[in-house]
Write an enzyme that holds these catalytic residues in place. Structure first.
Site, PDB file in Angstrom:
ATOM      1  N   CYS A 166       0.842  -1.191   0.000  1.00 13.80           N
ATOM      2  CA  CYS A 166       0.000   0.000   0.000  1.00 13.80           C
ATOM      3  C   CYS A 166       0.886   1.253   0.000  1.00 13.80           C
ATOM      4  O   CYS A 166       2.046   1.215   0.401  1.00 13.80           O
ATOM      5  CB  CYS A 166      -0.888  -0.024   1.237  1.00 13.80           C
ATOM      6  SG  CYS A 166      -2.095   1.319   1.297  1.00 13.80           S
ATOM      7  N   ASP A 182       0.520   3.606   1.918  1.00 14.95           N
ATOM      8  CA  ASP A 182       0.464   4.120   3.287  1.00 14.95           C
ATOM      9  C   ASP A 182       1.861   4.494   3.836  1.00 14.95           C
ATOM     10  O   ASP A 182       2.804   3.709   3.741  1.00 14.95           O
ATOM     11  CB  ASP A 182      -0.179   3.063   4.187  1.00 14.95           C
ATOM     12  CG  ASP A 182      -0.612   3.639   5.522  1.00 14.95           C
ATOM     13  OD1 ASP A 182      -1.832   3.696   5.767  1.00 14.95           O
ATOM     14  OD2 ASP A 182       0.265   4.019   6.315  1.00 14.95           O
ATOM     15  N   ARG A 242       2.977   4.590   6.688  1.00 14.61           N
ATOM     16  CA  ARG A 242       3.445   3.848   7.876  1.00 14.61           C
ATOM     17  C   ARG A 242       4.052   2.493   7.538  1.00 14.61           C
ATOM     18  O   ARG A 242       4.504   1.774   8.429  1.00 14.61           O
ATOM     19  CB  ARG A 242       2.269   3.663   8.845  1.00 14.61           C
ATOM     20  CG  ARG A 242       1.694   4.979   9.346  1.00 14.61           C
ATOM     21  CD  ARG A 242       0.324   4.779   9.964  1.00 14.61           C
ATOM     22  NE  ARG A 242      -0.652   4.318   8.975  1.00 14.61           N
ATOM     23  CZ  ARG A 242      -1.919   4.007   9.245  1.00 14.61           C
ATOM     24  NH1 ARG A 242      -2.356   4.116  10.484  1.00 14.61           N
ATOM     25  NH2 ARG A 242      -2.725   3.600   8.294  1.00 14.61           N
ATOM     26  N   HIS A 259      -1.754  -4.165   5.196  1.00 12.49           N
ATOM     27  CA  HIS A 259      -1.378  -3.677   6.533  1.00 12.49           C
ATOM     28  C   HIS A 259      -2.615  -3.292   7.337  1.00 12.49           C
ATOM     29  O   HIS A 259      -3.665  -2.977   6.757  1.00 12.49           O
ATOM     30  CB  HIS A 259      -0.451  -2.462   6.410  1.00 12.49           C
ATOM     31  CG  HIS A 259      -1.149  -1.267   5.813  1.00 12.49           C
ATOM     32  ND1 HIS A 259      -1.733  -0.291   6.590  1.00 12.49           N
ATOM     33  CD2 HIS A 259      -1.392  -0.928   4.532  1.00 12.49           C
ATOM     34  CE1 HIS A 259      -2.291   0.607   5.794  1.00 12.49           C
ATOM     35  NE2 HIS A 259      -2.096   0.250   4.546  1.00 12.49           N
ATOM     36  N   CYS A 299      -5.843  -0.103   7.145  1.00 13.22           N
ATOM     37  CA  CYS A 299      -5.707   0.367   5.754  1.00 13.22           C
ATOM     38  C   CYS A 299      -6.936   1.182   5.330  1.00 13.22           C
ATOM     39  O   CYS A 299      -8.064   0.699   5.364  1.00 13.22           O
ATOM     40  CB  CYS A 299      -5.519  -0.814   4.804  1.00 13.22           C
ATOM     41  SG  CYS A 299      -5.200  -0.288   3.108  1.00 13.22           S
TER      42      CYS A 299
HETATM   43 ZN   LIG Z   1      -3.314   0.956   3.082  1.00 10.06          ZN
END
Ligand SMILES: [Zn+2]
Length: 205
Positions: A39, A41, A43, A98, A101
């Site tokens: 992803c 993302d 993090r 993750h 999400c």
């Molecule tokens: Zn995500």
């Protein structure tokens, strides 16, 4: 932007000199062993959580770690997969979802995508997650429903990955292994989907 400029200065003075010979070698070319599909993302930091170095991971990122199969148009993820498998000949392809999400949250609450025409179309590809939703894990607490769906999305995207012509070709030649992972931001732990047991198990015992 200052944070980034300072960070780059630190990289030039403290990090790069130590790895200079490694970078010089890499300047000639790459032969990563792993294709890592995850992803976008902020993090999820693949090199940090896996201890990998420059040249190790070939990475495709998009919201929801999606591998589109139904789209007629070309897209960045499948083009990246094709290149990784046919040209770089990676040995492993890993789909890594993750916890927490946003893509799967949006799949549950479509309203949040009302003014996002492109994201909404992209996230049509996570709808299959519902068909592969995993059993609830009490360890996930209040997020158990969401986490079960995120794991389901990993299973759905493994299926999409296997459907890519380049991947089918590599699997037939027995030179590629496909993996599905779930990374928990809170604990830092990774789970791997065991296709034989049809469930996620800890990557590290
Ligand atoms: Zn995500």
């Amino acid at each position: 932007m200052q944070k980034l400029i300072q960070g780059h200065k630190r990289f030039l003075t403290e990090v790069f000199p130590d790895k200079k010979s490694h970078f010089h070698l890499l300047a000639e070319g790459q032969s990563p062993e792993w294709l890592f599909i995850t992803c976008a993302d902020s993090r999820v930091l693949p090199d940090l959580i896996l201890g990998t170095e420059p040249g190790d991971l070939f990475i495709a990122r998009s919201i929801g770690n999606v591998v589109p199969v139904t789209s007629q148009d070309v897209d960045g993820v499948t083009a990246t997969i094709e290149y990784a498998v046919e040209v770089l000949k990676v040995r492993h392809a890993i789909i890594c979802g993750h916890s927490d999400c946003g893509a799967l949250k949006a799949a549950i609450n479509h309203k949040s995508l009302e003014n996002l025409p492109k994201a909404r179309r992209w996230l049509d590809h996570v709808e299959e997650a519902f068909a592969h939703k995993q059993p609830l894990n009490p360890a996930d607490g209040d997020s158990a429903e969401l986490a079960a769906l995120i794991r389901g999305n990993v299973v759905a995207q493994i299926k999409n990955l296997r459907a890519q012509p380049a991947v089918q070709h590599a699997l037939a030649e027995d030179r590629l292994t496909v993996h599905g992972w779930y990374y928990d931001i809170l604990t830092g732990r990774i789970e791997e989907y065991d296709e034989r047991l049809k469930r996620f198990v800890g990557l590290v015992a």
